[in-house]
Scaffold this motif. Sequence first.
Motif, PDB file in Angstrom:
ATOM      1  N   THR A 135       4.513   8.382  -1.094  1.00 23.26           N
ATOM      2  CA  THR A 135       4.943   7.413  -0.094  1.00 23.26           C
ATOM      3  C   THR A 135       4.065   7.546   1.135  1.00 23.26           C
ATOM      4  N   CYS A 136       3.792   6.425   1.768  1.00 26.03           N
ATOM      5  CA  CYS A 136       3.030   6.401   3.015  1.00 26.03           C
ATOM      6  C   CYS A 136       3.913   5.817   4.117  1.00 26.03           C
ATOM      7  N   ALA A 137       4.252   6.644   5.093  1.00 25.65           N
ATOM      8  CA  ALA A 137       5.052   6.192   6.228  1.00 25.65           C
ATOM      9  C   ALA A 137       4.132   5.679   7.327  1.00 25.65           C
ATOM     10  N   VAL A 138       4.438   4.505   7.827  1.00 19.70           N
ATOM     11  CA  VAL A 138       3.618   3.859   8.853  1.00 19.70           C
ATOM     12  C   VAL A 138       4.349   3.891  10.193  1.00 19.70           C
ATOM     13  N   SER A 139       3.678   4.350  11.231  1.00 22.34           N
ATOM     14  CA  SER A 139       4.248   4.329  12.577  1.00 22.34           C
ATOM     15  C   SER A 139       3.238   3.740  13.545  1.00 22.34           C
ATOM     16  N   GLY A 140       3.745   3.132  14.616  1.00 22.98           N
ATOM     17  CA  GLY A 140       2.859   2.526  15.598  1.00 22.98           C
ATOM     18  C   GLY A 140       2.413   1.129  15.213  1.00 22.98           C
ATOM     19  N   GLY A 141       3.021   0.550  14.199  1.00 27.11           N
ATOM     20  CA  GLY A 141       2.691  -0.798  13.765  1.00 27.11           C
ATOM     21  C   GLY A 141       3.655  -1.235  12.680  1.00 27.11           C
ATOM     22  N   SER A 142       3.785  -2.555  12.501  1.00 28.87           N
ATOM     23  CA  SER A 142       4.732  -3.068  11.521  1.00 28.87           C
ATOM     24  C   SER A 142       4.079  -3.337  10.180  1.00 28.87           C
ATOM     25  N   LEU A 147      -7.273   1.285 -13.580  1.00 27.27           N
ATOM     26  CA  LEU A 147      -6.009   2.010 -13.440  1.00 27.27           C
ATOM     27  C   LEU A 147      -4.797   1.100 -13.624  1.00 27.27           C
ATOM     28  N   LYS A 148      -5.049  -0.169 -13.758  1.00 25.74           N
ATOM     29  CA  LYS A 148      -3.984  -1.183 -13.681  1.00 25.74           C
ATOM     30  C   LYS A 148      -2.813  -0.933 -14.623  1.00 25.74           C
ATOM     31  N   SER A 149      -3.101  -0.403 -15.802  1.00 26.84           N
ATOM     32  CA  SER A 149      -2.024  -0.206 -16.784  1.00 26.84           C
ATOM     33  C   SER A 149      -1.074   0.920 -16.397  1.00 26.84           C
ATOM     34  N   ARG A 150      -1.475   1.774 -15.447  1.00 27.74           N
ATOM     35  CA  ARG A 150      -0.657   2.931 -15.095  1.00 27.74           C
ATOM     36  C   ARG A 150      -0.156   2.902 -13.644  1.00 27.74           C
ATOM     37  N   VAL A 151      -0.591   1.934 -12.859  1.00 30.16           N
ATOM     38  CA  VAL A 151      -0.300   1.928 -11.422  1.00 30.16           C
ATOM     39  C   VAL A 151       0.760   0.884 -11.070  1.00 30.16           C
ATOM     40  N   SER A 152       1.604   1.251 -10.125  1.00 31.58           N
ATOM     41  CA  SER A 152       2.467   0.265  -9.483  1.00 31.58           C
ATOM     42  C   SER A 152       2.625   0.651  -8.014  1.00 31.58           C
ATOM     43  N   MET A 153       2.686  -0.350  -7.175  1.00 36.40           N
ATOM     44  CA  MET A 153       2.866  -0.137  -5.738  1.00 36.40           C
ATOM     45  C   MET A 153       4.049  -0.969  -5.274  1.00 36.40           C
ATOM     46  N   SER A 154       4.743  -0.459  -4.275  1.00 36.56           N
ATOM     47  CA  SER A 154       5.880  -1.177  -3.713  1.00 36.56           C
ATOM     48  C   SER A 154       5.873  -1.015  -2.205  1.00 36.56           C
ATOM     49  N   ILE A 155       6.640  -1.866  -1.532  1.00 33.28           N
ATOM     50  CA  ILE A 155       6.681  -1.839  -0.075  1.00 33.28           C
ATOM     51  C   ILE A 155       8.138  -1.932   0.377  1.00 33.28           C
ATOM     52  N   ASP A 156       8.501  -1.139   1.375  1.00 39.54           N
ATOM     53  CA  ASP A 156       9.867  -1.134   1.914  1.00 39.54           C
ATOM     54  C   ASP A 156       9.771  -1.447   3.404  1.00 39.54           C
ATOM     55  N   THR A 157       9.980  -2.708   3.727  1.00 38.67           N
ATOM     56  CA  THR A 157       9.824  -3.122   5.124  1.00 38.67           C
ATOM     57  C   THR A 157      10.911  -2.537   6.017  1.00 38.67           C
ATOM     58  N   SER A 158      12.087  -2.240   5.458  1.00 39.88           N
ATOM     59  CA  SER A 158      13.175  -1.677   6.269  1.00 39.88           C
ATOM     60  C   SER A 158      12.844  -0.255   6.732  1.00 39.88           C
ATOM     61  N   LYS A 159      12.050   0.452   5.943  1.00 39.72           N
ATOM     62  CA  LYS A 159      11.667   1.827   6.292  1.00 39.72           C
ATOM     63  C   LYS A 159      10.242   1.908   6.821  1.00 39.72           C
ATOM     64  N   ASN A 160       9.556   0.761   6.863  1.00 39.94           N
ATOM     65  CA  ASN A 160       8.154   0.710   7.308  1.00 39.94           C
ATOM     66  C   ASN A 160       7.287   1.674   6.502  1.00 39.94           C
ATOM     67  N   GLN A 161       7.390   1.610   5.187  1.00 40.97           N
ATOM     68  CA  GLN A 161       6.615   2.470   4.327  1.00 40.97           C
ATOM     69  C   GLN A 161       6.264   1.765   3.024  1.00 40.97           C
TER      70      GLN A 161
END
Lengths: 120, 110
Positions: A21-28, A65-79
């Motif tokens: 997980t990547c937590a983002v701070s200082g920006g939306s 890598l496409k067959s093994r990768v997935s990415m998601s985004i959680d705007t409520s947690k900014n991550q």
Amino acid sequence: QLQLQESGPGLVKSSETLSLTCAVSGGSISSPSYYWGWIRQPPGKGLEWIGNIYYSETTYYNPSLKSRVSMSIDTSKNQFSLKLTSVTAADTAVYYCARLFFPFGDFHDWGQGKMVTVSS
Amino acid sequence: QSALTQPASVSGSPGQSITISCTGTTRDVGGYNYVSWYQQHPGKAPQLLIYDVTNRPSGVSSRFSGSKSGNTASLTISGLQPEDEADYYCSSYRSSDTRVFGGGTKLTVL
């Protein structure tokens, strides 16, 4: 000032799923001006782009890598998150998250990186 | 997904200028003006030096400059300083909304 911080297990067993997980701070993370990306670097080797995600949840992946990768985004947690399935020793690397300017931009801001080792 | 081609290593003496090349195809470097360059010191995250072929982010020294001709982009560092010793990577937008990196170049300041 924007900050990105990777987190997750530093050790993953072979054939299992790597999750970071990547937590983002200082920006939306909901801004339409940016993509959010993942890049990795095996020990002693070069950088490899893994994929990007947009706030709308649209994703773009490295074809190798496409067959093994997935990415998601959680705007409520900014991550945002990365999952890589069926890992092997070749997936051992430092994993970086980054911010890119939409739509064609560079990797403008980087996290400090997270070392992930795949063990047998 | 094949990487962009960079020389494995370059070297120069303090005060000199060096150039690092980054060769791609018409699907990436040659087809778009979206080439960027990154500097990476050992154990550190990469840092953006150049974006959109020629532009420097604020805070990056004017000793770093970028250019492009055909399928090859270049990074020039003028007035080499000891702290420039690092690894350098190019990256390009590639068709179908993907990105690709070069293999990296190790710069040694003699």
